[in-house]
Write a protein that holds these residues in place. Structure first.
Motif, PDB file in Angstrom:
ATOM      1  N   GLU A  31      32.756  17.645  46.563  1.00  0.00           N
ATOM      2  CA  GLU A  31      32.446  16.248  46.256  1.00  0.00           C
ATOM      3  C   GLU A  31      33.713  15.499  45.838  1.00  0.00           C
ATOM      4  O   GLU A  31      33.935  14.362  46.242  1.00  0.00           O
ATOM      5  CB  GLU A  31      31.377  16.151  45.166  1.00  0.00           C
ATOM      6  N   GLU A  32      34.540  16.124  45.026  1.00  0.00           N
ATOM      7  CA  GLU A  32      35.793  15.479  44.610  1.00  0.00           C
ATOM      8  C   GLU A  32      36.713  15.242  45.796  1.00  0.00           C
ATOM      9  O   GLU A  32      37.358  14.197  45.897  1.00  0.00           O
ATOM     10  CB  GLU A  32      36.476  16.291  43.519  1.00  0.00           C
ATOM     11  N   GLN A  35      35.427  12.213  47.604  1.00  0.00           N
ATOM     12  CA  GLN A  35      35.773  10.986  46.891  1.00  0.00           C
ATOM     13  C   GLN A  35      37.251  10.640  47.070  1.00  0.00           C
ATOM     14  O   GLN A  35      37.596   9.476  47.277  1.00  0.00           O
ATOM     15  CB  GLN A  35      35.430  11.121  45.411  1.00  0.00           C
TER      16      GLN A  35
END
Length: 109
Positions: A31-32, A35
């Motif tokens: 997820e990071e 992003q």
């Protein structure tokens, strides 16, 4: 470069805890990365085991190749030649003044 590889061994005690923890860490990391990519960043994961003396040179060559590939992709221009083919930043600079900055040099701005 490798992805999703874990060079570690899961401890025999409290195994369920460690398996879940590693799974959550991987999900968080993905997820990071998403992003960061959405903000225009490129990420390269280097595993510690890939820096051992027996693999270090291969790993560094792979990192250099990846960085150059990313740089070239980011610096491709959309100009078109008369035949309709695209022109890379290298080709455009070569035609204009023959000077091509290295990836580590800034744009001079």
């Amino acid at each position: 470069m490798r992805s999703e590889k874990c060079c570690c061994k899961i401890p025999k005690t409290n195994r369920e805890f460690w398996v879940n923890k590693i799974r959550r860490n991987k999900e968080r990391d993905k997820e990071e990365l998403r992003q960061l990519a959405a903000m225009g960043w490129h990420c390269i994961t280097v595993w510690e085991c890939d820096l051992k003396p027996s693999k270090r040179e291969e790993t560094l060559e792979s990192i250099a190749f990846t960085l150059n590939h990313i740089w070239l992709q980011d610096h491709t221009v959309e100009s078109r030649k008369e035949d309709g083919s695209g022109m890379t930043a290298y080709q455009q600079w070569e035609e204009e003044d023959g000077l091509m900055p290295m990836a580590a040099e800034g744009s001079g701005e």
